[in-house]
Design a protein around this motif. Structure first.
Motif, PDB file in Angstrom:
ATOM      1  N   GLY A  10       0.935  -1.138   0.178  1.00  0.00           N
ATOM      2  CA  GLY A  10      -0.022  -0.005  -0.027  1.00  0.00           C
ATOM      3  C   GLY A  10       0.953   1.081   0.078  1.00  0.00           C
ATOM      4  N   GLY A  11       0.266   2.107   0.023  1.00  0.00           N
ATOM      5  CA  GLY A  11       1.039   3.593  -0.002  1.00  0.00           C
ATOM      6  C   GLY A  11       1.208   3.921   1.680  1.00  0.00           C
ATOM      7  N   ILE A  12       1.769   5.255   1.749  1.00  0.00           N
ATOM      8  CA  ILE A  12       1.969   5.485   3.025  1.00  0.00           C
ATOM      9  C   ILE A  12       1.034   5.432   4.087  1.00  0.00           C
ATOM     10  N   LEU A  13      -0.261   5.943   3.687  1.00  0.00           N
ATOM     11  CA  LEU A  13      -1.323   5.976   4.753  1.00  0.00           C
ATOM     12  C   LEU A  13      -1.449   4.482   4.773  1.00  0.00           C
ATOM     13  N   ALA A  14      -1.840   3.773   4.034  1.00  0.00           N
ATOM     14  CA  ALA A  14      -2.119   2.205   4.006  1.00  0.00           C
ATOM     15  C   ALA A  14      -0.962   1.573   5.036  1.00  0.00           C
ATOM     16  N   ASN A  15       0.047   1.623   4.806  1.00  0.00           N
ATOM     17  CA  ASN A  15       0.973   1.051   5.579  1.00  0.00           C
ATOM     18  C   ASN A  15       1.052   1.597   7.032  1.00  0.00           C
ATOM     19  N   SER A  16       0.792   2.931   7.352  1.00  0.00           N
ATOM     20  CA  SER A  16       0.989   3.228   8.687  1.00  0.00           C
ATOM     21  C   SER A  16      -0.318   3.072   9.352  1.00  0.00           C
ATOM     22  N   THR A  17      -1.452   2.812   8.832  1.00  0.00           N
ATOM     23  CA  THR A  17      -2.691   2.598   9.451  1.00  0.00           C
ATOM     24  C   THR A  17      -3.034   1.020   9.547  1.00  0.00           C
ATOM     25  N   ARG A  18      -2.377  -0.029   8.495  1.00  0.00           N
ATOM     26  CA  ARG A  18      -2.630  -1.327   8.704  1.00  0.00           C
ATOM     27  C   ARG A  18      -1.220  -2.224   8.600  1.00  0.00           C
TER      28      ARG A  18
END
Length: 75
Positions: free
Chosen positions: A53-61
């Motif tokens: 995933g992108g930065i947001l996906a990697n940091s939230t999941r």
């Protein structure tokens, strides 16, 4: 990206390439992966699959991504 580049490179060799996609086979599913392996009996396996995933996906999941990728590698 990595899978496509690998296939392009292997197409220059004298080999048969077996591949699948996530619509055809969920590599996180041990029974489905084992069934595919039993049916196709590959001599060499190159795993280029991953949940990313992108930065947001990697940091939230992060745990979901780690779990999926360990399952793919293990199966």
């Amino acid at each position: 990206m990595v899978g496509s580049a690998t296939v392009r490179r292997l197409n220059t060799e004298d080999c048969q390439i077996l591949s699948t996609n996530r619509a055809q086979l969920d590599l996180r599913d041990q029974a489905a992966t084992q069934s595919w392996m039993d049916k196709n009996r590959p001599e060499v396996i190159i795993v280029a699959a991953a949940t990313v995933g992108g930065i947001l996906a990697n940091s939230t999941r992060p745990a979901e991504f780690l779990y999926d990728n360990i399952a793919i590698a293990t199966n």
